[in-house]
Design a protein around this motif. Structure first.
Motif, PDB file in Angstrom:
ATOM      1  N   PRO A 113      47.913  43.983  36.861  1.00 36.63           N
ATOM      2  CA  PRO A 113      47.116  44.964  37.692  1.00 36.63           C
ATOM      3  C   PRO A 113      45.660  45.793  36.886  1.00 36.63           C
ATOM      4  O   PRO A 113      44.960  46.002  37.517  1.00 36.63           O
ATOM      5  N   THR A 114      46.209  45.361  35.597  1.00 37.59           N
ATOM      6  CA  THR A 114      45.193  46.140  34.527  1.00 37.59           C
ATOM      7  C   THR A 114      44.017  45.104  34.293  1.00 37.59           C
ATOM      8  O   THR A 114      43.027  45.573  33.575  1.00 37.59           O
ATOM      9  N   ALA A 115      44.043  43.883  34.734  1.00 34.09           N
ATOM     10  CA  ALA A 115      42.961  42.817  34.215  1.00 34.09           C
ATOM     11  C   ALA A 115      41.894  43.089  34.964  1.00 34.09           C
ATOM     12  O   ALA A 115      41.706  43.792  36.230  1.00 34.09           O
ATOM     13  N   SER A 116      40.704  42.772  34.477  1.00 33.34           N
ATOM     14  CA  SER A 116      39.341  42.796  34.922  1.00 33.34           C
ATOM     15  C   SER A 116      39.201  41.950  36.038  1.00 33.34           C
ATOM     16  O   SER A 116      39.770  40.967  36.283  1.00 33.34           O
ATOM     17  N   LEU A 117      38.114  42.489  36.834  1.00 31.20           N
ATOM     18  CA  LEU A 117      37.797  41.514  38.158  1.00 31.20           C
ATOM     19  C   LEU A 117      37.163  40.490  37.628  1.00 31.20           C
ATOM     20  O   LEU A 117      37.318  39.431  38.365  1.00 31.20           O
ATOM     21  N   THR A 118      36.350  40.258  36.937  1.00 38.33           N
ATOM     22  CA  THR A 118      35.813  39.008  36.240  1.00 38.33           C
ATOM     23  C   THR A 118      36.941  38.117  35.650  1.00 38.33           C
ATOM     24  O   THR A 118      36.780  36.843  36.025  1.00 38.33           O
ATOM     25  N   GLU A 119      37.693  38.696  35.234  1.00 45.33           N
ATOM     26  CA  GLU A 119      39.029  37.684  34.707  1.00 45.33           C
ATOM     27  C   GLU A 119      39.773  37.290  36.021  1.00 45.33           C
ATOM     28  O   GLU A 119      40.051  35.764  36.125  1.00 45.33           O
ATOM     29  N   ALA A 120      39.869  37.968  36.885  1.00 48.29           N
ATOM     30  CA  ALA A 120      40.563  37.555  38.307  1.00 48.29           C
ATOM     31  C   ALA A 120      39.684  36.568  38.951  1.00 48.29           C
ATOM     32  O   ALA A 120      40.264  35.298  39.161  1.00 48.29           O
ATOM     33  N   GLN A 121      38.413  36.841  38.985  1.00 48.77           N
ATOM     34  CA  GLN A 121      37.350  35.903  39.499  1.00 48.77           C
ATOM     35  C   GLN A 121      37.390  34.537  38.811  1.00 48.77           C
ATOM     36  O   GLN A 121      37.570  33.412  39.373  1.00 48.77           O
ATOM     37  N   LYS A 122      37.610  34.532  37.419  1.00 51.21           N
ATOM     38  CA  LYS A 122      37.622  33.345  36.607  1.00 51.21           C
ATOM     39  C   LYS A 122      38.795  32.448  37.046  1.00 51.21           C
ATOM     40  O   LYS A 122      38.602  31.297  36.918  1.00 51.21           O
ATOM     41  N   LEU A 123      39.972  33.244  37.031  1.00 49.97           N
ATOM     42  CA  LEU A 123      41.294  32.560  37.269  1.00 49.97           C
ATOM     43  C   LEU A 123      41.255  31.865  38.388  1.00 49.97           C
ATOM     44  O   LEU A 123      41.863  30.607  38.616  1.00 49.97           O
ATOM     45  N   MET A 124      40.652  32.629  39.492  1.00 48.17           N
ATOM     46  CA  MET A 124      40.686  31.977  40.805  1.00 48.17           C
ATOM     47  C   MET A 124      39.793  30.631  40.793  1.00 48.17           C
ATOM     48  O   MET A 124      40.129  29.598  41.354  1.00 48.17           O
ATOM     49  N   VAL A 125      38.793  30.745  40.080  1.00 46.37           N
ATOM     50  CA  VAL A 125      37.714  29.469  40.032  1.00 46.37           C
ATOM     51  C   VAL A 125      38.391  28.407  39.412  1.00 46.37           C
ATOM     52  O   VAL A 125      38.393  27.097  40.053  1.00 46.37           O
ATOM     53  N   LYS A 126      38.952  28.681  38.348  1.00 46.40           N
ATOM     54  CA  LYS A 126      39.704  27.745  37.296  1.00 46.40           C
ATOM     55  C   LYS A 126      40.692  26.795  38.202  1.00 46.40           C
ATOM     56  O   LYS A 126      41.103  25.920  38.060  1.00 46.40           O
ATOM     57  N   ASN A 127      41.572  27.825  38.916  1.00 46.12           N
ATOM     58  CA  ASN A 127      42.643  27.144  39.598  1.00 46.12           C
ATOM     59  C   ASN A 127      42.578  26.809  41.067  1.00 46.12           C
ATOM     60  O   ASN A 127      43.018  26.479  41.847  1.00 46.12           O
ATOM     61  N   LYS A 128      40.951  27.011  41.508  1.00 50.15           N
ATOM     62  CA  LYS A 128      40.571  26.404  42.802  1.00 50.15           C
ATOM     63  C   LYS A 128      41.657  27.333  43.893  1.00 50.15           C
ATOM     64  O   LYS A 128      42.044  26.455  44.846  1.00 50.15           O
ATOM     65  N   ILE A 129      41.797  28.710  43.574  1.00 49.92           N
ATOM     66  CA  ILE A 129      42.754  29.281  44.807  1.00 49.92           C
ATOM     67  C   ILE A 129      41.853  30.572  45.476  1.00 49.92           C
ATOM     68  O   ILE A 129      40.754  30.634  44.749  1.00 49.92           O
ATOM     69  N   GLU A 130      42.390  30.910  46.386  1.00 52.48           N
ATOM     70  CA  GLU A 130      41.536  32.229  46.956  1.00 52.48           C
ATOM     71  C   GLU A 130      42.411  33.343  46.838  1.00 52.48           C
ATOM     72  O   GLU A 130      41.855  34.390  47.367  1.00 52.48           O
ATOM     73  N   ARG A 131      43.573  33.325  46.371  1.00 56.35           N
ATOM     74  CA  ARG A 131      44.494  34.459  46.438  1.00 56.35           C
ATOM     75  C   ARG A 131      45.402  34.433  45.032  1.00 56.35           C
ATOM     76  O   ARG A 131      45.653  33.643  44.534  1.00 56.35           O
ATOM     77  N   LEU A 132      45.536  35.751  44.481  1.00 56.18           N
ATOM     78  CA  LEU A 132      46.187  35.980  43.409  1.00 56.18           C
ATOM     79  C   LEU A 132      47.296  36.845  43.501  1.00 56.18           C
ATOM     80  O   LEU A 132      46.882  37.909  44.092  1.00 56.18           O
ATOM     81  N   VAL A 133      48.430  36.614  43.209  1.00 57.63           N
ATOM     82  CA  VAL A 133      49.521  37.631  43.263  1.00 57.63           C
ATOM     83  C   VAL A 133      49.472  38.389  42.039  1.00 57.63           C
ATOM     84  O   VAL A 133      49.313  38.020  40.785  1.00 57.63           O
ATOM     85  N   VAL A 134      49.573  39.867  42.272  1.00 57.07           N
ATOM     86  CA  VAL A 134      49.443  40.889  41.218  1.00 57.07           C
ATOM     87  C   VAL A 134      50.949  41.201  40.991  1.00 57.07           C
ATOM     88  O   VAL A 134      51.541  41.418  41.595  1.00 57.07           O
ATOM     89  N   THR A 135      51.156  41.140  39.320  1.00 57.27           N
ATOM     90  CA  THR A 135      52.444  41.197  38.922  1.00 57.27           C
ATOM     91  C   THR A 135      52.504  42.351  37.647  1.00 57.27           C
ATOM     92  O   THR A 135      51.682  42.049  37.171  1.00 57.27           O
ATOM     93  N   SER A 136      53.587  43.018  37.916  1.00 57.30           N
ATOM     94  CA  SER A 136      53.524  43.799  36.808  1.00 57.30           C
ATOM     95  C   SER A 136      55.177  43.851  36.102  1.00 57.30           C
ATOM     96  O   SER A 136      55.916  44.292  36.858  1.00 57.30           O
ATOM     97  N   GLU A 137      55.121  43.428  34.854  1.00 59.89           N
ATOM     98  CA  GLU A 137      56.386  43.366  34.489  1.00 59.89           C
ATOM     99  C   GLU A 137      57.585  42.320  35.472  1.00 59.89           C
ATOM    100  O   GLU A 137      58.589  43.039  35.802  1.00 59.89           O
ATOM    101  N   SER A 138      57.053  41.172  36.095  1.00 60.20           N
ATOM    102  CA  SER A 138      57.784  40.482  36.943  1.00 60.20           C
ATOM    103  C   SER A 138      58.002  41.191  38.226  1.00 60.20           C
ATOM    104  O   SER A 138      58.669  40.443  39.241  1.00 60.20           O
TER     105      SER A 138
END
Lengths: 290, 120
Positions: A75-100
């Protein structure tokens, strides 16, 4: 700059892997959501999307229709990090986890909408917030950075003499010049404010100075509309960091310090009528925090 | 033509009950089960079923195949013939008749022929 946490919706729906695909489809339809994290004994084991429930027989177990490899983000990641992660993995959703623990889900559309707020509408460049974030990210990775601060000369005078529409066109043309000179792999360009641009780069201080000189020369040689003369002054600052670690207090002081030095250098360049002023590398030994 | 009136009798209703009794196979599959990619049950459901009714007797092999998502094989077969040898053959034959919505069971007979010579 907001983090992933700011986009998480309050209500989170999950499903058991032994539930049927039909049940997952019903929940997805009922609540108008795009996907369900699959949770077994409190542990995230997969994700099932609206696409999956269309592809698979409703009698199947969710475990037989879900994607097992779930890409997660803090949850503390930046939006650009999230956006890059989605583009890299070709996904449209990310599950946000904190300590599992699952905190929520964020979508690509949400992120792009939010990031749009940090894009300058006139030039299409990043705003300063993204610039700072990029600089911090590079520092976090332990990379040396240099800042090039660019300030159009007498831009107020251009606005007054030729009008603000003309001034806007100058800013757009300046953006094109800058984009053509930077290397996207090394440099991040932003419209810092008004008639000021800034570049954070992983080039060496000497290479950053060379780029700044190329920029100043390109502006001087540009064929500006109305055949007026538009020039730009540049200040360059770079710093060496011997010890950087994360802590709780304000963290961006290295970047702020470099930007400040570079902006003062550009003012000095303007005053001395020199194209580029470079601030010598400074050894940062203090703790930097994010 | 006779007209049905409110005083007419209710139609006669009968039920015939046919009973077929047979032994339930445990597990309800034979040597190999092919799970189609769009079949009503998937490999995880099959795994849980065979684990429940015949623990440790079957192995599930997930496939990257155009029609089948997984194949469930009786482990005793794999002692006769390694899966690298067995599966390509049975998958090829099953693929001729199956589609991705099917769950197909197969009975396999393996005969091993050995001819040895000993010194007299």
């Amino acid at each position: 700059m907001p983090t992933v946490k700011s986009l998480i919706s309050e209500k989170l729906y999950t499903i058991d892997p032994l539930a049927s695909v039909g049940r997952a489809a019903a929940i997805i339809e009922r609540y108008g959501i795009g996907s369900l994290p699959v949770v077994e004994e409190g542990k995230l084991v997969g994700i099932i999307t609206s696409r999956d429930v269309r592809r698979f027989h409703p009698n199947r177990l969710v475990a037989d229709a879900m994607t097992r490899k779930v890409i997660t983000i803090s949850p503390t990641a930046s939006l650009t990090e999230a956006q890059k992660l989605m583009v890299k993995n070709k996904i449209e959703r990310l599950v946000v986890t904190s300590e599992s623990n699952i905190v929520g889900i964020i979508t690509y559309a949400q992120i792009m909408l939010e990031l749009g707020k940090y894009t300058d509408s006139l030039t299409g460049l990043n705003k300063a917030e993204i610039f700072y974030e990029k600089a911090l990210e590079l520092l976090r990775r332990g990379q040396e950075i240099a800042i090039i601060f660019l300030d159009l000369d007498n831009f107020g005078g251009i606005n007054k003499e030729y009008g603000h529409i003309y001034g806007d066109n100058v800013l757009r043309q300046a953006t094109i010049i800058l984009k053509n000179l930077i290397n996207m792999n090394e440099d991040t360009l932003c419209r810092y404010a008004g008639d000021e641009f800034a570049i954070v780069t992983t080039r060496s201080l000497a290479a950053a100075e060379k780029l700044a000189r190329q920029i100043v020369t390109a502006f001087a040689n540009e064929n500006w509309p109305g055949k007026i003369k538009v020039t730009i002054s540049a200040g360059v600052a770079g710093g060496r960091r011997s010890k950087i670690r994360e802590c709780g207090k304000d963290s961006s002081y290295i970047v702020k310090n470099l930007v400040n030095m570079a902006s003062l250098a550009s003012t000095k360049a303007k005053r001395l009528k020199k194209p580029v002023v470079v601030v010598e590398a400074v050894e940062f030994k203090e703790t930097a925090c994010m | 033509m006779a007209q049905e009136t409110s005083s007419s009798r209710e139609p006669l209703r009968k039920a015939d009950v046919n009973i077929k009794l047979s032994e339930f196979e445990i597990p309800p599959m034979q040597d190999i089960l092919f799970v189609g990619k769009k079949a009503p049950i998937g490999p995880e459901a099959v795994r849980r079923m065979v684990d429940a009714v015949s623990p440790e007797q079957y192995e599930i092999v997930r496939l990257n195949h155009e029609t089948f998502e997984a194949v469930v094989v009786k482990k005793s077969l794999l002692r006769l013939l390694p899966k690298e040898k067995l599966l390509p053959v049975v998958i090829e034959e099953s693929n001729r008749i199956a589609d991705d919505k099917m769950v197909l069971k197969a009975q396999i007979n393996i005969t091993i022929q050995v001819s040895r010579t000993v010194d007299l």
